[in-house]
Design an enzyme around this catalytic site. Structure first.
Site, PDB file in Angstrom:
ATOM      1  N   HIS A 151       2.005  -8.724  -4.403  1.00  0.00           N
ATOM      2  CA  HIS A 151       2.974  -8.818  -3.309  1.00  0.00           C
ATOM      3  C   HIS A 151       3.684  -7.496  -3.027  1.00  0.00           C
ATOM      4  O   HIS A 151       3.920  -6.698  -3.933  1.00  0.00           O
ATOM      5  CB  HIS A 151       3.991  -9.929  -3.597  1.00  0.00           C
ATOM      6  CG  HIS A 151       3.347 -11.279  -3.572  1.00  0.00           C
ATOM      7  ND1 HIS A 151       3.057 -11.974  -4.714  1.00  0.00           N
ATOM      8  CD2 HIS A 151       2.863 -12.014  -2.551  1.00  0.00           C
ATOM      9  CE1 HIS A 151       2.445 -13.101  -4.391  1.00  0.00           C
ATOM     10  NE2 HIS A 151       2.306 -13.145  -3.076  1.00  0.00           N
ATOM     11  N   LEU A 152       3.997  -7.327  -1.751  1.00  0.00           N
ATOM     12  CA  LEU A 152       4.480  -6.029  -1.274  1.00  0.00           C
ATOM     13  C   LEU A 152       5.747  -5.548  -1.984  1.00  0.00           C
ATOM     14  O   LEU A 152       5.771  -4.429  -2.509  1.00  0.00           O
ATOM     15  CB  LEU A 152       4.712  -6.110   0.250  1.00  0.00           C
ATOM     16  CG  LEU A 152       5.236  -4.834   0.886  1.00  0.00           C
ATOM     17  CD1 LEU A 152       4.201  -3.730   0.793  1.00  0.00           C
ATOM     18  CD2 LEU A 152       5.629  -5.078   2.340  1.00  0.00           C
ATOM     19  N   THR A 183       2.626 -23.267   3.469  1.00  0.00           N
ATOM     20  CA  THR A 183       2.719 -21.819   3.700  1.00  0.00           C
ATOM     21  C   THR A 183       2.594 -21.455   5.176  1.00  0.00           C
ATOM     22  O   THR A 183       1.928 -22.163   5.952  1.00  0.00           O
ATOM     23  CB  THR A 183       1.574 -21.115   2.935  1.00  0.00           C
ATOM     24  OG1 THR A 183       1.436 -19.777   3.398  1.00  0.00           O
ATOM     25  CG2 THR A 183       0.234 -21.786   3.159  1.00  0.00           C
ATOM     26  N   TYR A 214       7.179 -18.307  -9.979  1.00  0.00           N
ATOM     27  CA  TYR A 214       8.296 -17.553  -9.367  1.00  0.00           C
ATOM     28  C   TYR A 214       9.223 -18.471  -8.566  1.00  0.00           C
ATOM     29  O   TYR A 214      10.425 -18.574  -8.843  1.00  0.00           O
ATOM     30  CB  TYR A 214       7.678 -16.447  -8.509  1.00  0.00           C
ATOM     31  CG  TYR A 214       8.592 -15.741  -7.561  1.00  0.00           C
ATOM     32  CD1 TYR A 214       9.847 -15.291  -7.957  1.00  0.00           C
ATOM     33  CD2 TYR A 214       8.181 -15.496  -6.245  1.00  0.00           C
ATOM     34  CE1 TYR A 214      10.671 -14.624  -7.071  1.00  0.00           C
ATOM     35  CE2 TYR A 214       8.989 -14.822  -5.357  1.00  0.00           C
ATOM     36  CZ  TYR A 214      10.237 -14.391  -5.770  1.00  0.00           C
ATOM     37  OH  TYR A 214      11.047 -13.734  -4.891  1.00  0.00           O
ATOM     38  N   ILE A 265      -0.586   1.044   2.069  1.00  0.00           N
ATOM     39  CA  ILE A 265      -0.263   0.174   3.218  1.00  0.00           C
ATOM     40  C   ILE A 265      -1.580  -0.368   3.762  1.00  0.00           C
ATOM     41  O   ILE A 265      -2.442   0.409   4.184  1.00  0.00           O
ATOM     42  CB  ILE A 265       0.503   0.957   4.304  1.00  0.00           C
ATOM     43  CG1 ILE A 265       1.846   1.442   3.743  1.00  0.00           C
ATOM     44  CG2 ILE A 265       0.695   0.123   5.562  1.00  0.00           C
ATOM     45  CD1 ILE A 265       2.640   2.322   4.702  1.00  0.00           C
ATOM     46  N   GLY A 276      -8.018 -11.194   5.916  1.00  0.00           N
ATOM     47  CA  GLY A 276      -7.240 -12.439   5.968  1.00  0.00           C
ATOM     48  C   GLY A 276      -5.783 -12.265   6.330  1.00  0.00           C
ATOM     49  O   GLY A 276      -5.026 -13.232   6.318  1.00  0.00           O
ATOM     50  N   TYR A 300      -7.058 -19.610   1.656  1.00  0.00           N
ATOM     51  CA  TYR A 300      -5.766 -20.026   1.100  1.00  0.00           C
ATOM     52  C   TYR A 300      -5.048 -20.945   2.099  1.00  0.00           C
ATOM     53  O   TYR A 300      -4.665 -22.074   1.775  1.00  0.00           O
ATOM     54  CB  TYR A 300      -4.907 -18.791   0.769  1.00  0.00           C
ATOM     55  CG  TYR A 300      -3.473 -19.124   0.451  1.00  0.00           C
ATOM     56  CD1 TYR A 300      -3.164 -19.929  -0.646  1.00  0.00           C
ATOM     57  CD2 TYR A 300      -2.423 -18.681   1.257  1.00  0.00           C
ATOM     58  CE1 TYR A 300      -1.843 -20.266  -0.935  1.00  0.00           C
ATOM     59  CE2 TYR A 300      -1.110 -19.014   0.978  1.00  0.00           C
ATOM     60  CZ  TYR A 300      -0.832 -19.806  -0.118  1.00  0.00           C
ATOM     61  OH  TYR A 300       0.481 -20.153  -0.388  1.00  0.00           O
TER      62      TYR A 300
HETATM   63  N1  UDP Z   1       0.836  -5.256   1.729  1.00  0.00           N
HETATM   64  C1  UDP Z   1       0.539  -3.910   1.699  1.00  0.00           C
HETATM   65  N2  UDP Z   1       0.310  -3.311   0.489  1.00  0.00           N
HETATM   66  C2  UDP Z   1       0.357  -3.993  -0.696  1.00  0.00           C
HETATM   67  C3  UDP Z   1       0.672  -5.381  -0.653  1.00  0.00           C
HETATM   68  C4  UDP Z   1       0.900  -5.975   0.576  1.00  0.00           C
HETATM   69  O1  UDP Z   1       0.490  -3.244   2.744  1.00  0.00           O
HETATM   70  O2  UDP Z   1       0.119  -3.396  -1.756  1.00  0.00           O
HETATM   71  C5  UDP Z   1       1.093  -5.910   3.028  1.00  0.00           C
HETATM   72  C6  UDP Z   1       0.160  -7.067   3.323  1.00  0.00           C
HETATM   73  O3  UDP Z   1      -1.013  -6.594   3.950  1.00  0.00           O
HETATM   74  C7  UDP Z   1       1.028  -7.946   4.224  1.00  0.00           C
HETATM   75  C8  UDP Z   1       2.449  -7.685   3.733  1.00  0.00           C
HETATM   76  O4  UDP Z   1       2.391  -6.469   2.987  1.00  0.00           O
HETATM   77  O5  UDP Z   1       0.940  -7.514   5.556  1.00  0.00           O
HETATM   78  C9  UDP Z   1       2.981  -8.780   2.838  1.00  0.00           C
HETATM   79  O6  UDP Z   1       1.995  -9.040   1.851  1.00  0.00           O
HETATM   80  P1  UDP Z   1       2.266  -9.940   0.600  1.00  0.00           P
HETATM   81  O7  UDP Z   1       1.028  -9.934  -0.234  1.00  0.00           O
HETATM   82  O8  UDP Z   1       3.542  -9.544  -0.056  1.00  0.00           O
HETATM   83  O9  UDP Z   1       2.519 -11.398   1.206  1.00  0.00           O
HETATM   84  P2  UDP Z   1       1.594 -12.303   2.193  1.00  0.00           P
HETATM   85  O10 UDP Z   1       2.118 -12.028   3.574  1.00  0.00           O
HETATM   86  O11 UDP Z   1       0.169 -11.931   1.992  1.00  0.00           O
HETATM   87  O12 UDP Z   1       1.907 -13.679   1.759  1.00  0.00           O
END
Ligand code: UDP
Length: 322
Positions: free
Chosen positions: A188-189, A115, A10, A206, A282, A139
């Protein structure tokens, strides 16, 4: 020539595109395990793993590589919690292999994508590059281990310089919709919330609404993927001045999971149902970066400063691939 590892992923695809558009030639090395060759529309593509020493040596032998941009990595926090050794092997050991071969071939410029996860649960927010690094998941630990190795090599070897970018949450897609975020499985969210808007999923779960934040959901600092790419372009000139450094890359603003869902509702003009689930292992509560250093030293600016504008570009891409 610039070698981009993970250039079919990506972020890598957006970096590869922008760098080619600015007149550089690239070689993309990617194993296609979590990516797609269709994303490599620029430069030369080579399929392979970072632990394949013969292949990597042959690339440095055959091509006049001036810079390595090392973006290949495993990225899932939850997978890293369940399978830490996979992360230490792929993100640390394979990166060490790549770096040592590059050094053997006298490469003296190395850009590494790290990161926000290296900071863990930060004590001071916004997080500056001076904050202590205490990753709370494998990670983040695997990325910090390679940062430390790279810094050591940059100090030891004369004329070898490196830049570490600590990415906060990459989001969005290129405006012509040729490339975008399309992980399989997607974790990812933003793409998941947009899947709900597009009818591909019923609800967004959430992960925790009891965090110490104003609305109880986790806060992240999102950055448009093309803004990440433009920082890579800027850093090429910076490395010409022979310096090593670490920079946060972020928009510098925090959005909670609820606020992201609200933004997706505005952008897609639809109601997005949600359900509260348990916390995900995590996950730190708040990650917001101080991005003053990168703005000052690289004279870099984000082109995208509104979350709705970022999400619009994701939505346009998601609509195209659905
Ligand atoms: N998140 C969520 N539901 C999902 C995917 C992610 O609530 O289906 C939350 C996750 O717990 C984090 C935020 O969204 O607080 C961003 O998560 P993502 O996986 O996009 O990126 P990260 O911060 O883990 O790199």
């Amino acid at each position: 020539m610039i070698l981009i590892t993970g250039g079919a992923g990506y972020i890598g695809a957006h970096v590869n595109k922008l760098i080619n558009e600015n007149g550089y030639q690239t070689i993309v090395l990617d194993n296609l395990k979590n990516s797609n060759q269709e994303m490599v529309k620029w430069g030369k593509f080579i399929k392979g793993d970072l632990n394949d020493e013969n292949l990597i040596s042959s690339i440095f032998k055959k091509y006049q590589i001036d810079i390595v941009i090392h973006l290949a990595e495993l990225t899932s926090v939850s997978e890293s919690v369940n399978n830490p050794s996979k992360y230490y092997e792929n993100n640390y050991q394979y990166s060490v292999n790549l770096l040592n071969i590059a050094i053997r071939f006298n490469i003296n410029k190395f850009i590494f994508s790290s990161t926000a996860a290296v900071y863990g649960n930060p004590k001071i927010i916004p997080i500056s590059e001076k904050n202590a690094c205490n990753p709370i998941n494998p990670y983040g630990k695997s990325k910090l281990m390679f940062e430390e190795y790279l810094i050591k090599k940059s100090k030891e070897i004369e004329n070898f310089n490196s830049v570490i970018f600590r990415f906060f949450n990459a989001a969005g897609a290129d405006s012509n919709h040729e490339i975008g975020e399309n992980h399989n499985p997607e974790t990812h969210l933003i793409p998941i919330v947009l899947d709900v808007a597009l009818g591909k999923r019923k609800k967004i779960g959430i992960f925790g609404a009891d965090y110490p934040t104003p609305d109880g959901t986790c806060i992240r600092d999102y950055i448009h993927v093309n803004d990440i790419a433009s920082a890579h372009l800027k850093v090429i000139d910076f490395l010409d001045k022979e310096k090593s450094d670490i920079f946060n890359l972020s928009m510098g603003k925090g959005f909670s999971v609820n606020e992201i869902i609200e933004s997706c509702q505005r952008v897609t003009n639809s109601k997005i149902p949600h359900v509260i689930k348990n916390r995900r292992d995590g996950d730190p509560a708040i990650l917001i970066a101080d991005n003053k250093k990168v703005k000052k030293d690289l004279k870099w600016r984000t082109e995208f400063n509104q979350i709705d504008d970022i999400i619009k570009t994701s939505y346009n891409y998601q609509k195209k691939i659905n």
